[in-house]
Design an enzyme around this catalytic site. Structure first.
Site, mmCIF file in Angstrom:
data_model
loop_
_atom_site.group_PDB
_atom_site.id
_atom_site.type_symbol
_atom_site.label_atom_id
_atom_site.label_comp_id
_atom_site.label_asym_id
_atom_site.label_seq_id
_atom_site.Cartn_x
_atom_site.Cartn_y
_atom_site.Cartn_z
ATOM 1 N N ASN A 160 -14.049 -12.134 -1.968
ATOM 2 C CA ASN A 160 -13.635 -11.010 -2.639
ATOM 3 C C ASN A 160 -14.661 -10.531 -3.783
ATOM 4 O OD1 ASN A 160 -12.641 -8.693 -4.071
ATOM 5 N ND2 ASN A 160 -10.885 -10.002 -4.999
ATOM 6 N N LYS A 213 -15.152 -8.072 -5.417
ATOM 7 C CA LYS A 213 -14.669 -7.186 -6.759
ATOM 8 C C LYS A 213 -15.805 -6.164 -6.928
ATOM 9 C CE LYS A 213 -11.987 -11.120 -8.324
ATOM 10 N NZ LYS A 213 -11.502 -11.781 -9.343
ATOM 11 N N HIS A 259 -3.998 -6.751 -5.039
ATOM 12 C CA HIS A 259 -4.802 -7.823 -5.989
ATOM 13 C C HIS A 259 -3.979 -7.756 -7.389
ATOM 14 C CE1 HIS A 259 -7.671 -9.979 -8.224
ATOM 15 N NE2 HIS A 259 -7.739 -10.482 -7.136
ATOM 16 N N GLU A 268 -5.579 -7.560 -10.119
ATOM 17 C CA GLU A 268 -6.384 -6.656 -11.094
ATOM 18 C C GLU A 268 -5.787 -5.283 -10.918
ATOM 19 O OE1 GLU A 268 -10.238 -8.074 -9.876
ATOM 20 O OE2 GLU A 268 -9.789 -10.042 -11.143
ATOM 21 N N GLU A 271 -2.036 -16.227 -5.539
ATOM 22 C CA GLU A 271 -3.139 -16.254 -6.534
ATOM 23 C C GLU A 271 -2.341 -16.066 -7.789
ATOM 24 O OE1 GLU A 271 -7.237 -14.710 -5.177
ATOM 25 O OE2 GLU A 271 -6.166 -12.857 -5.769
ATOM 26 N N GLY A 328 -10.281 -16.416 -12.175
ATOM 27 C CA GLY A 328 -11.466 -16.100 -12.945
ATOM 28 C C GLY A 328 -11.503 -17.116 -14.368
ATOM 29 N N SER A 360 -9.805 -19.107 -9.105
ATOM 30 C CA SER A 360 -10.863 -20.326 -9.564
ATOM 31 C C SER A 360 -11.031 -21.333 -8.430
ATOM 32 C CB SER A 360 -10.353 -21.050 -10.751
ATOM 33 O OG SER A 360 -10.451 -19.937 -12.001
HETATM 34 P P1 PGA Z 1 -11.667 -16.163 -8.922
HETATM 35 O O1 PGA Z 1 -11.103 -14.759 -7.962
HETATM 36 O O2 PGA Z 1 -12.111 -17.008 -7.652
HETATM 37 O O3 PGA Z 1 -13.021 -15.547 -9.411
HETATM 38 O O4 PGA Z 1 -10.655 -16.701 -9.656
HETATM 39 C C1 PGA Z 1 -9.962 -14.753 -6.935
HETATM 40 C C2 PGA Z 1 -9.587 -13.548 -6.865
HETATM 41 O O5 PGA Z 1 -9.591 -12.565 -7.840
HETATM 42 O O6 PGA Z 1 -9.311 -13.115 -5.717
#
Ligand code: PGA
Length: 246
Positions: free
Chosen positions: A8, A10, A93, A95, A165, A171, A211
Site C-alpha cells: 500500500n 499510500k 482502510h 486512514e 489491520e 505505522g 508495521s
Molecule cells: P504500515 O501500514 O505497514 O506502514 O504499518 C500498513 C497499512 O496502512 O496498510
C-alpha cells in the site's frame, strides 16, 4: 505455500519516482512465487498497468467512489479504475475511516461498486488502541464485517480479501502478539462460516497488516490461518519490499 503480499503505497511517489522504483523492483522479484499486488495512487495506475503487463504482479487502487458517475468532484469511479487495468482496490482502510470519516455504510457501497465491475476488494478492518484495551476487538471486527459484507452473496466472497489491520499497529512499529492475530483470524473465519458457509470460511483470503517489515514478516507468515500481508511503510523501499515478497 503461496502468499498474497500487498503493498500500500499510500500518497507516495510521483509517476517519475514510481517509474524508477519499478525499474529497480521488478528485476528483483522476477521469479517470485507469491502473488503480489501493488496498490498505488490513482495517478500511477496507468504507468503501473504498462510496466506490469508482462509480469504476474497485479495492480491495485487505494479507494473508489460509492457512486457510478456524475457530479462528485474529485471522486474516481469503479469503471475508471477498471479501464486502466486495475485488478484490486483497497476499501475501508483505517486512514480513510478516521481521517476522511468513511462510514461502514459507504464501505459496503464501495465494495458492491467494485465487485460490479470485477474489481477484487481488499477490505481493511481493525480496532483502535482504546477498543483493544477495553477488550472490544472481537466485537469491533464482527461489527465491521457485518456492515461491510451486508447483502453480499457467498460466491462474491471469492473476490474479497480481508486485511486485519489493528489501527494502533499501523505505522507505529508496534504489532500484536502472534497468538492475538491468530485469534482474530479465527474470529473472522468463524464469522464467515456462520454468515456464509464453511467453504467460504475455509477459502477466504486473510491478510495481516500493521508495521510489517523485512525483520518481522517471517513471524507473521507462520501464524495459523494467515494468507499473506498488507505492507505500508516497508513497501516504499525497494530492497525491503523485495525481500518480503520473495
Ligand atoms: P504500515 O501500514 O505497514 O506502514 O504499518 C500498513 C497499512 O496502512 O496498510
Amino acid at each position: 505455500m503461496k502468499n498474497l503480499i500487498v503493498g500500500n503505497y499510500k500518497m507516495n511517489f510521483t509517476t517519475k519516482e514510481f517509474s524508477n522504483y519499478l525499474d529497480a523492483f521488478l528485476p528483483k522479484v522476477k521469479h517470485c512465487q507469491n502473488d503480489i499486488v501493488l496498490c498505488v495512487p490513482y495517478t500511477n495506475l496507468m504507468l503501473g498497468a504498462q510496466k506490469l503487463t508482462s509480469t504476474n504482479i497485479k495492480l491495485g487502487a487505494q479507494n473508489l467512489s460509492t457512486e457510478e458517475s456524475g457530479a462528485y468532484t474529485g471522486e474516481i469511479s469503479n469503471c475508471m479504475l477498471k479501464e486502466l487495468g486495475t485488478n484490486y482496490v483497497i476499501v475501508g482502510h483505517s486512514e480513510r475511516r478516521q481521517m476522511f470519516k468513511e462510514t461502514d455504510e459507504q464501505i459496503n457501497k464501495k465494495i458492491i461498486r467494485a465487485l460490479s465491475v470485477n474489481l477484487k476488494v481488499i477490505l481493511c478492518i481493525g480496532e483502535t488502541k482504546a477498543e483493544k484495551n477495553a477488550n472490544k476487538t472481537k466485537q469491533v471486527i464482527t461489527n465491521q464485517l457485518e456492515k461491510a459484507l451486508n447483502g453480499l452473496y457467498e460466491n462474491e466472497l471469492e473476490n474479497i480479501v480481508i486485511a486485519y489491520e489493528p489501527i494502533w499497529a499501523i505505522g507505529s512499529g508496534k504489532t500484536p502478539q502472534a497468538k492475538e492475530i491468530e485469534e482474530i483470524l479465527q474470529e473472522i473465519r468463524n464469522y464467515i462460516k456462520e454468515n456464509f458457509s464453511l467453504t467460504a470460511s475455509n477459502n477466504i483470503c486473510i491478510l495481516y497488516g500493521g508495521s510489517v517489515n523485512e525483520a518481522n514478516y517471517v513471524n507473521f507468515l507462520k501464524i495459523k490461518g494467515i494468507n499473506g500481508l498488507l505492507v505500508g511503510g516497508a513497501c516504499l523501499d525497494v530492497d525491503k519490499f523485495a525481500s518480503i515478497v520473495k
